[in-house]
Write a protein that holds these residues in place. Structure first.
Motif, PDB file in Angstrom:
ATOM      1  N   VAL A 153     -11.574  16.259 -19.059  1.00  0.00           N
ATOM      2  CA  VAL A 153     -10.464  16.742 -18.232  1.00  0.00           C
ATOM      3  C   VAL A 153      -9.148  16.597 -18.980  1.00  0.00           C
ATOM      4  CG1 VAL A 153     -11.661  16.198 -16.071  1.00  0.00           C
ATOM      5  CG2 VAL A 153     -10.166  14.492 -17.123  1.00  0.00           C
ATOM      6  N   SER A 154      -8.127  17.301 -18.498  1.00  0.00           N
ATOM      7  CA  SER A 154      -6.803  17.204 -19.105  1.00  0.00           C
ATOM      8  C   SER A 154      -6.159  15.871 -18.746  1.00  0.00           C
ATOM      9  CB  SER A 154      -5.915  18.349 -18.594  1.00  0.00           C
ATOM     10  OG  SER A 154      -5.661  18.211 -17.205  1.00  0.00           O
ATOM     11  N   SER A 155      -5.075  15.531 -19.428  1.00  0.00           N
ATOM     12  CA  SER A 155      -4.389  14.267 -19.158  1.00  0.00           C
ATOM     13  C   SER A 155      -3.803  14.252 -17.747  1.00  0.00           C
ATOM     14  CB  SER A 155      -3.285  14.041 -20.192  1.00  0.00           C
ATOM     15  OG  SER A 155      -2.342  15.101 -20.167  1.00  0.00           O
ATOM     16  N   ASP A 156      -3.306  15.408 -17.293  1.00  0.00           N
ATOM     17  CA  ASP A 156      -2.763  15.481 -15.927  1.00  0.00           C
ATOM     18  C   ASP A 156      -3.853  15.246 -14.892  1.00  0.00           C
ATOM     19  OD1 ASP A 156      -0.217  15.947 -16.830  1.00  0.00           O
ATOM     20  OD2 ASP A 156      -0.338  18.134 -16.598  1.00  0.00           O
ATOM     21  N   THR A 157      -5.014  15.848 -15.129  1.00  0.00           N
ATOM     22  CA  THR A 157      -6.137  15.654 -14.204  1.00  0.00           C
ATOM     23  C   THR A 157      -6.611  14.213 -14.232  1.00  0.00           C
ATOM     24  OG1 THR A 157      -6.848  17.949 -14.482  1.00  0.00           O
ATOM     25  CG2 THR A 157      -8.459  16.394 -13.607  1.00  0.00           C
ATOM     26  N   ALA A 158      -6.648  13.624 -15.420  1.00  0.00           N
ATOM     27  CA  ALA A 158      -7.062  12.226 -15.546  1.00  0.00           C
ATOM     28  C   ALA A 158      -6.107  11.307 -14.793  1.00  0.00           C
ATOM     29  CB  ALA A 158      -7.132  11.828 -17.014  1.00  0.00           C
ATOM     30  N   ASN A 159      -4.816  11.585 -14.899  1.00  0.00           N
ATOM     31  CA  ASN A 159      -3.828  10.768 -14.190  1.00  0.00           C
ATOM     32  C   ASN A 159      -3.983  10.907 -12.680  1.00  0.00           C
ATOM     33  OD1 ASN A 159      -2.647   9.750 -16.530  1.00  0.00           O
ATOM     34  ND2 ASN A 159      -1.194  11.446 -16.684  1.00  0.00           N
ATOM     35  N   TRP A 160      -4.262  12.143 -12.230  1.00  0.00           N
ATOM     36  CA  TRP A 160      -4.447  12.353 -10.792  1.00  0.00           C
ATOM     37  C   TRP A 160      -5.702  11.653 -10.295  1.00  0.00           C
ATOM     38  CZ3 TRP A 160      -8.228  14.894  -7.846  1.00  0.00           C
ATOM     39  CH2 TRP A 160      -7.910  15.038  -6.498  1.00  0.00           C
ATOM     40  N   LEU A 161      -6.775  11.724 -11.070  1.00  0.00           N
ATOM     41  CA  LEU A 161      -8.019  11.055 -10.691  1.00  0.00           C
ATOM     42  C   LEU A 161      -7.853   9.535 -10.722  1.00  0.00           C
ATOM     43  CD1 LEU A 161     -10.619  13.309 -12.533  1.00  0.00           C
ATOM     44  CD2 LEU A 161     -10.275  13.126 -10.054  1.00  0.00           C
ATOM     45  N   LEU A 177     -15.062   7.411 -13.510  1.00  0.00           N
ATOM     46  CA  LEU A 177     -15.579   7.960 -14.772  1.00  0.00           C
ATOM     47  C   LEU A 177     -14.514   8.735 -15.540  1.00  0.00           C
ATOM     48  CD1 LEU A 177     -19.046   9.266 -13.492  1.00  0.00           C
ATOM     49  CD2 LEU A 177     -18.607   7.179 -14.807  1.00  0.00           C
ATOM     50  N   PHE A 178     -13.445   9.121 -14.841  1.00  0.00           N
ATOM     51  CA  PHE A 178     -12.380   9.913 -15.468  1.00  0.00           C
ATOM     52  C   PHE A 178     -11.049   9.167 -15.502  1.00  0.00           C
ATOM     53  CE2 PHE A 178     -15.413  12.743 -13.452  1.00  0.00           C
ATOM     54  CZ  PHE A 178     -15.672  13.677 -14.445  1.00  0.00           C
ATOM     55  N   ALA A 179     -11.033   7.908 -15.054  1.00  0.00           N
ATOM     56  CA  ALA A 179      -9.784   7.166 -14.905  1.00  0.00           C
ATOM     57  C   ALA A 179      -9.359   6.511 -16.225  1.00  0.00           C
ATOM     58  CB  ALA A 179      -9.922   6.110 -13.818  1.00  0.00           C
ATOM     59  N   THR A 180      -8.100   6.136 -16.287  1.00  0.00           N
ATOM     60  CA  THR A 180      -7.560   5.452 -17.458  1.00  0.00           C
ATOM     61  C   THR A 180      -6.502   4.446 -17.037  1.00  0.00           C
ATOM     62  OG1 THR A 180      -6.318   5.736 -19.530  1.00  0.00           O
ATOM     63  CG2 THR A 180      -5.889   7.319 -17.769  1.00  0.00           C
ATOM     64  N   ASP A 181      -6.435   3.323 -17.761  1.00  0.00           N
ATOM     65  CA  ASP A 181      -5.352   2.379 -17.506  1.00  0.00           C
ATOM     66  C   ASP A 181      -4.195   2.616 -18.467  1.00  0.00           C
ATOM     67  OD1 ASP A 181      -6.268   1.422 -19.920  1.00  0.00           O
ATOM     68  OD2 ASP A 181      -6.748  -0.593 -19.201  1.00  0.00           O
ATOM     69  N   GLU A 182      -4.320   3.668 -19.308  1.00  0.00           N
ATOM     70  CA  GLU A 182      -3.284   4.092 -20.260  1.00  0.00           C
ATOM     71  C   GLU A 182      -2.965   3.015 -21.298  1.00  0.00           C
ATOM     72  OE1 GLU A 182       0.004   5.317 -17.825  1.00  0.00           O
ATOM     73  OE2 GLU A 182      -0.873   7.294 -17.465  1.00  0.00           O
ATOM     74  N   ILE A 183      -3.883   2.047 -21.454  1.00  0.00           N
ATOM     75  CA  ILE A 183      -3.679   0.998 -22.466  1.00  0.00           C
ATOM     76  C   ILE A 183      -4.928   0.873 -23.344  1.00  0.00           C
ATOM     77  CG2 ILE A 183      -3.112  -1.436 -22.885  1.00  0.00           C
ATOM     78  CD1 ILE A 183      -1.811  -1.505 -20.138  1.00  0.00           C
ATOM     79  N   LYS A 202      -7.376   4.574  -7.456  1.00  0.00           N
ATOM     80  CA  LYS A 202      -6.669   3.401  -6.931  1.00  0.00           C
ATOM     81  C   LYS A 202      -6.423   3.529  -5.425  1.00  0.00           C
ATOM     82  CE  LYS A 202      -4.319   2.455 -11.315  1.00  0.00           C
ATOM     83  NZ  LYS A 202      -3.006   2.407 -12.002  1.00  0.00           N
ATOM     84  N   THR A 203      -6.029   4.713  -4.984  1.00  0.00           N
ATOM     85  CA  THR A 203      -5.726   4.921  -3.564  1.00  0.00           C
ATOM     86  C   THR A 203      -6.983   4.835  -2.709  1.00  0.00           C
ATOM     87  OG1 THR A 203      -3.876   6.369  -4.175  1.00  0.00           O
ATOM     88  CG2 THR A 203      -4.687   6.500  -1.904  1.00  0.00           C
ATOM     89  N   ASN A 204      -8.060   5.409  -3.208  1.00  0.00           N
ATOM     90  CA  ASN A 204      -9.312   5.422  -2.450  1.00  0.00           C
ATOM     91  C   ASN A 204      -9.839   4.017  -2.227  1.00  0.00           C
ATOM     92  OD1 ASN A 204     -11.620   7.007  -1.315  1.00  0.00           O
ATOM     93  ND2 ASN A 204     -12.748   5.972  -2.943  1.00  0.00           N
TER      94      ASN A 204
END
Length: 221
Positions: free
Chosen positions: A132-140, A116-122, A145-147
């Motif tokens: 959430v912030s962009s840093d948090t979105a990138n971490w999520l 729900l918070f993820a992005t493919d940056e495209i 992907k890892t999970n």
């Protein structure tokens, strides 16, 4: 088959449909992510969310063998079961299988939540990314992907365990298709709830997810 064994219906239709639908949806989610079909990836994710929410509800009010209270045991009993040889057969989930159920449900819920918070940056972003912030979105996104790789690892482990059971004479795959198991001795059949109740629950959950999440995605397909 021993004449002392009896055929008992253990798994209700909603649980069996949930199980095989989840298998198909996880495969579809992996494939749509691989080929970059992110809108279809979201559609499948929201359908899976409906099923997971149903399973949580059914774990409290569903059929006897579907209830979490039926197969939840403490770590001591799991260790005792793991060390016991030969292992006793369980009517529903055995202690190790029960922990696999909880692990998979927990990881899939984590997967759906991070999505729900993820992005493919495209082109594609989760519907809650603005919270959430962009840093948090990138971490999520990284966690999302890892999970999934962790989920795949547990799926492989689960399949391996099922194969071992089949080799030892307990065909769990057939049981999850038919709903029936052969058990020794006089065993009382578990109480099974009506599939119509399950249908109503799924319909209500799907309606809510459609209004909040799925409908806007489908409109762009």
């Amino acid at each position: 088959m021993s004449i002392e064994q009896q055929k008992i219906k253990v798994w209700d239709f909603p649980i069996r449909l949930f199980h095989w639908s989840m298998v198909g949806l996880l495969a579809g989610l992996w494939w749509t992510a691989e080929i970059g079909e992110m809108q279809w990836h979201q559609v499948l994710a929201y359908v899976l969310m409906t099923l997971i929410l149903f399973r949580l509800v059914w774990g409290f009010i569903g059929s006897e063998t579907a209830k979490f209270s039926h197969f939840f045991v403490g770590p001591k009993k799991v260790i005792q079961y793991a060390l016991t040889k030969p292992k006793p057969r369980s009517l529903g989930h055995n202690p190790l299988g029960a922990y696999m159920v909880f692990a998979l449900l927990g990881l899939i819920m984590l997967q759906l939540t991070t999505g729900l918070f993820a992005t493919d940056e495209i082109f594609t972003e989760g519907p809650l990314i603005h919270l959430v912030s962009s840093d948090t979105a990138n971490w999520l996104t990284w966690l999302h992907k890892t999970n999934f790789n962790v989920i795949l690892g547990l799926v492989v482990l689960h399949v391996a365990a099922v194969i071992v059971h089949v080799v030892k004479g307990e065909n769990l795959v057939k049981a999850m298709f038919s709903g029936y198991k052969y058990v020794s001795g006089q065993v009382t059949a578990p109480a099974l709830r009506s599939p119509w109740l399950a249908l109503v629950i799924v319909a209500l959950l799907f309606a809510g997810i459609w209004l909040l999440l799925l409908g806007p995605v489908v409109s762009f397909l």
